[in-house]
Write a protein that holds these residues in place. Structure first.
Motif, PDB file in Angstrom:
ATOM      1  N   CYS A 189       0.871  -1.189   0.000  1.00  0.00           N
ATOM      2  CA  CYS A 189       0.000   0.000   0.000  1.00  0.00           C
ATOM      3  C   CYS A 189       0.900   1.228   0.000  1.00  0.00           C
ATOM      4  N   GLY A 191       0.475   4.286  -1.218  1.00  0.00           N
ATOM      5  CA  GLY A 191      -0.122   5.628  -1.226  1.00  0.00           C
ATOM      6  C   GLY A 191      -0.657   6.002   0.135  1.00  0.00           C
ATOM      7  N   SER A 194      -3.326  10.558   3.086  1.00  0.00           N
ATOM      8  CA  SER A 194      -4.113  11.690   2.590  1.00  0.00           C
ATOM      9  C   SER A 194      -5.433  11.710   3.343  1.00  0.00           C
ATOM     10  N   ARG A 204       5.120   8.750   3.615  1.00  0.00           N
ATOM     11  CA  ARG A 204       5.221   7.613   2.692  1.00  0.00           C
ATOM     12  C   ARG A 204       6.663   7.141   2.517  1.00  0.00           C
ATOM     13  N   GLY A 228      -4.997   0.570  -2.920  1.00  0.00           N
ATOM     14  CA  GLY A 228      -5.054   1.995  -2.628  1.00  0.00           C
ATOM     15  C   GLY A 228      -6.300   2.601  -3.225  1.00  0.00           C
ATOM     16  N   ASP A 232      -4.338   7.257  -5.462  1.00  0.00           N
ATOM     17  CA  ASP A 232      -3.025   6.621  -5.371  1.00  0.00           C
ATOM     18  C   ASP A 232      -2.573   6.002  -6.688  1.00  0.00           C
ATOM     19  N   ILE A 235       1.007   6.690  -8.171  1.00  0.00           N
ATOM     20  CA  ILE A 235       2.062   6.028  -7.398  1.00  0.00           C
ATOM     21  C   ILE A 235       2.098   4.544  -7.747  1.00  0.00           C
ATOM     22  N   THR A 250      -5.463  -0.813  -7.422  1.00  0.00           N
ATOM     23  CA  THR A 250      -5.676   0.542  -6.917  1.00  0.00           C
ATOM     24  C   THR A 250      -6.908   1.177  -7.549  1.00  0.00           C
ATOM     25  N   THR A 270       3.165  -1.434   4.470  1.00  0.00           N
ATOM     26  CA  THR A 270       2.747  -0.056   4.264  1.00  0.00           C
ATOM     27  C   THR A 270       3.313   0.841   5.349  1.00  0.00           C
ATOM     28  N   SER A 273      -0.602   5.106   7.672  1.00  0.00           N
ATOM     29  CA  SER A 273      -1.676   5.574   6.799  1.00  0.00           C
ATOM     30  C   SER A 273      -2.934   4.789   7.136  1.00  0.00           C
TER      31      SER A 273
END
Length: 359
Positions: A189, A191, A194, A204, A228, A232, A235, A250, A270, A273
């Protein structure tokens, strides 16, 4: 301070908006309230951004969903709609899991007589009960949320996060993985980080590191899946574009389906996030990468979670919603794919392969 009697309450409002990870961190509060007050109606004020994190949660009677942008704005129209909608429900008490005076004031304007929340340095304007928090306060964010219940005399029911995967989403995730020959993938993961009104790329791990990790996993015969949100996708493309064997999901799945994929994963990798907390909430084997944020507050510890954190002299630097200016991001950039590969092997309980050598 007047006495309170939670057993007499008929309606309780929990207030936790915006970030999905924070909403998942609040799920132990929902569980504790339900066990302590089984006959009470328990509602949650949440933004559209994170509402899916509590869909199907049996400890919540209703998620009262508001537009995140409207809640963050200072326009009188949005504030009035918020107050009018909640005031009509006549709640007996509110558990406010924010550190914002503005949120406390809004709930007070809704006419809720008992308002428990977090008082920074002992100051909790518009609260009738406050759990103290200051610079010296230690402990995980979940524990800090549960401290709010303690000032109401409500015991906690454990610190484990929960996400309830709908059966349809679980079956859909299983079907997608089977159709792509990825029944036990390693999930990346790259991204996230946000939230409504804020973008936090400093949280990140570098995309180039994720790409190198994916390359090594593929070389070891592992299937790699990227998860994601729609935002995302750029990315993810930088990683998936290097090798057609990477399954890029994603922006293609509902949150429940993503959780279903995580439950099937051999490992999830990840940084700090929303996906990190989602993986922990469904009990997935997790490798968590931390840099600017404090793992003592945010790392979801457990038997299936591994922490990678260098502890640079300048980290953690995140402080109550703010990052200082940073030109190097060493705290995450210096976490190498070698280190993460080692932790993935540990969480999968398999021998690791680093630079061609089995360890």
């Amino acid at each position: 301070m007047s006495a309170i009697d939670p057993a007499s309450w008929r309606r309780v409002l929990v207030v936790k908006m915006f970030a999905m990870g924070d909403v998942l961190n609040a799920t132990p509060v929902f569980r504790a309230l339900r066990r302590a007050l089984p006959g009470c109606r328990i509602d949650l004020v949440v933004g559209q951004w994170s509402a899916a994190a509590v869909a199907g949660n049996p400890n919540i009677d209703e998620a009262v969903v508001f537009d995140d942008a409207e809640l963050r704005s200072r326009g009188i129209g949005g504030i009035w709609r918020f107050v009018r909608r909640l005031r009509s429900r006549r709640y007996d008490a509110a558990v406010i899991l924010h550190r914002a005076v503005r949120v406390n004031a809004l709930i007070a304007a809704c006419g809720v007589p008992v308002r428990a929340g977090i008082g920074w340095n002992g100051r909790g304007p518009f609260l009738t009960r406050q759990a103290y928090e200051g610079p010296e306060t230690s402990g995980h964010e979940i524990r800090r949320y549960l401290n709010v219940l303690s000032v109401l005399g409500i015991p906690d029911a454990g610190e484990e996060m929960e996400f309830f995967v709908p059966d349809a989403d679980s079956l859909s995730a299983e079907r997608i993985l089977e159709e792509n020959g990825a029944e036990r993938p390693v999930v990346l993961c790259p991204g996230g980080a946000s939230n409504p009104g804020e973008e936090m790329p400093t949280r990140r791990w570098p995309v180039s590191h994720y790409a190198e990790l994916a390359r090594r996993l593929l070389a070891e015969g592992e299937r790699v899946v990227i998860l994601g949100g729609t935002g995302d996708a750029p990315i993810a493309r930088r990683i998936a574009g290097m090798d057609g064997r990477v399954l890029d999901l994603t922006g293609r799945l509902r949150l429940g389906e993503s959780a279903g994929v995580m439950k099937k994963a051999a490992a999830v990798v990840t940084h700090d996030s929303g996906p990190l907390h989602l993986a922990a909430a469904v009990g997935a084997p997790l490798v968590a990468l931390f840099g600017p944020t404090d793992p003592r507050i945010k790392f979801p510890s457990g038997g299936r979670s591994r922490l990678v954190y260098r502890g640079e002299a300048c980290s953690p630097c995140y402080d109550r919603g703010r990052f200082p200016a940073c030109s190097h991001q060493r705290c995450l950039a210096l976490v190498t794919p070698d280190q993460v590969m080692e932790e993935v092997a540990q969480v999968m309980s398999r021998p690791s392969v680093i630079s061609g050598k089995t360890t």
